[in-house]
Design a protein around this motif. Structure first.
Motif, short mmCIF file in Angstrom:
data_model
loop_
_atom_site.label_atom_id
_atom_site.label_comp_id
_atom_site.label_asym_id
_atom_site.label_seq_id
_atom_site.Cartn_x
_atom_site.Cartn_y
_atom_site.Cartn_z
N ILE A 228 0.83 -1.08 -0.04
CA ILE A 228 0.10 0.21 -0.16
C ILE A 228 1.09 1.26 -0.14
O ILE A 228 1.80 1.20 0.75
N THR A 229 0.45 2.29 -0.89
CA THR A 229 1.26 3.51 -0.95
C THR A 229 0.36 4.56 -0.54
O THR A 229 -0.79 4.56 -0.89
N PHE A 230 0.97 5.43 0.46
CA PHE A 230 0.26 6.74 1.05
C PHE A 230 0.96 7.86 0.34
O PHE A 230 2.25 7.94 0.43
N THR A 231 0.34 8.74 -0.12
CA THR A 231 0.99 10.13 -0.70
C THR A 231 0.45 11.37 0.06
O THR A 231 -0.65 11.30 0.22
N SER A 232 1.31 12.23 0.15
CA SER A 232 0.87 13.58 0.64
C SER A 232 2.09 14.56 -0.16
O SER A 232 3.01 14.07 -0.63
N GLU A 233 1.79 15.88 0.17
CA GLU A 233 2.73 16.77 -0.61
C GLU A 233 4.12 16.73 0.17
O GLU A 233 5.08 16.67 -0.70
N ALA A 234 4.14 16.25 1.44
CA ALA A 234 5.56 16.39 1.87
C ALA A 234 6.09 14.85 1.94
O ALA A 234 7.38 15.00 1.89
N VAL A 235 5.55 13.88 1.84
CA VAL A 235 6.06 12.52 1.96
C VAL A 235 5.40 11.40 1.45
O VAL A 235 4.08 11.58 1.39
N THR A 236 6.04 10.51 0.59
CA THR A 236 5.28 9.30 0.19
C THR A 236 5.72 8.23 1.37
O THR A 236 7.06 7.77 1.44
N HIS B 128 6.58 19.08 14.50
CA HIS B 128 5.82 19.63 13.37
C HIS B 128 6.09 18.74 12.08
O HIS B 128 6.91 17.96 11.99
N GLY B 129 5.04 19.16 11.28
CA GLY B 129 5.12 18.43 9.82
C GLY B 129 4.71 17.18 10.07
O GLY B 129 5.13 16.26 9.18
N ALA B 130 3.82 16.58 10.72
CA ALA B 130 3.12 15.25 10.80
C ALA B 130 2.18 15.03 9.77
O ALA B 130 1.51 15.86 9.45
N VAL B 131 2.29 13.70 9.15
CA VAL B 131 1.34 13.29 8.33
C VAL B 131 0.72 12.25 8.76
O VAL B 131 1.23 11.23 9.25
N SER B 132 -0.57 11.72 8.32
CA SER B 132 -1.19 10.63 8.86
C SER B 132 -1.82 9.98 7.69
O SER B 132 -2.37 10.65 6.78
N THR B 133 -1.91 8.44 7.69
CA THR B 133 -2.57 7.86 6.65
C THR B 133 -3.83 7.61 7.16
O THR B 133 -4.33 7.68 8.59
N PRO B 134 -4.97 7.26 6.39
CA PRO B 134 -6.05 6.90 6.63
C PRO B 134 -6.11 5.57 7.38
O PRO B 134 -4.87 4.92 7.28
N VAL B 135 -7.22 5.21 8.01
CA VAL B 135 -7.17 4.02 8.66
C VAL B 135 -7.15 2.65 7.80
O VAL B 135 -8.02 2.82 6.62
N ILE B 136 -6.32 1.65 8.02
CA ILE B 136 -6.39 0.44 7.08
C ILE B 136 -6.63 -0.83 7.90
O ILE B 136 -6.22 -0.83 9.10
#
Length: 165
Positions: free
Chosen positions: A80-88, A155-163
């Motif tokens: 599974i891949t999660f993407t955001s502007e800051a990190v993949t 700071h700069g935290a990113v979260s994945t959706p629940v899987i």
């Protein structure tokens, strides 16, 4: 329907009120019981919402369902891949022999990151190496979410959706 004579909504509950409420609770529990695990899943979702982190977008990566190597038994894996502007972040989920899940993950751009695995039963944490690689061994199957942030910053935290692991 009018209120009984001498009744005020400010009056304390009496025995008749308590009996009626107990009957309503019994009927409700019988006709529409609370689903098992609902409280834990709700608390888990509330905890994630409270993190106020950017939520990553989920992308499934199609891989062969089974693979065989030599005489080894088939191994089932899911990527599974999660993407955001800051990190993949890409994770590979592999079942272990004892029914648990091994999580191998990679983050890009490569950096040392704090990776937090949120589960209804608790939180596990690890640091990725300088190449962005991280591992969680022996994780119970079930709902999960990851929060990724720079190791040296809150700071700069990113979260994945629940899987579902």
């Amino acid at each position: 329907m009018s209120a009984p004579i001498g009744y005020s909504p400010d009056d304390p509950l009496d025995t008749a009120d308590l009996e009626i409420l107990a009957d309503l609770a019994r009927i409700s529990a019988m006709l529409d019981p609370v689903p098992e695990g609902l409280v834990e899943r709700s608390l888990f979702a509330i905890t994630l919402a409270g993190l106020e982190a950017e939520v990553m977008e989920l992308e499934y990566v199609r891989v062969p369902e089974m693979s065989v190597r030599g005489e080894a038994p088939p191994v089932e894996a899911r990527t599974i891949t999660f993407t955001s502007e800051a990190v993949t972040v890409m994770i590979s989920l592999s079942p272990t022999e004892d029914g648990k899940v091994r999580i191998d993950g990679w983050a890009a751009p490569a950096a040392e990151l704090r990776v937090v695995l949120h589960r209804p039963g608790g939180v596990s944490e690890t640091l990725s190496d300088e190449d962005g690689r991280f591992v969680f061994d022996e994780v119970e199957p079930g709902p999960a979410s990851f929060v990724v942030q720079p190791a040296a910053s809150s700071h700069g935290a990113v979260s994945t959706p629940v899987i579902e692991l």
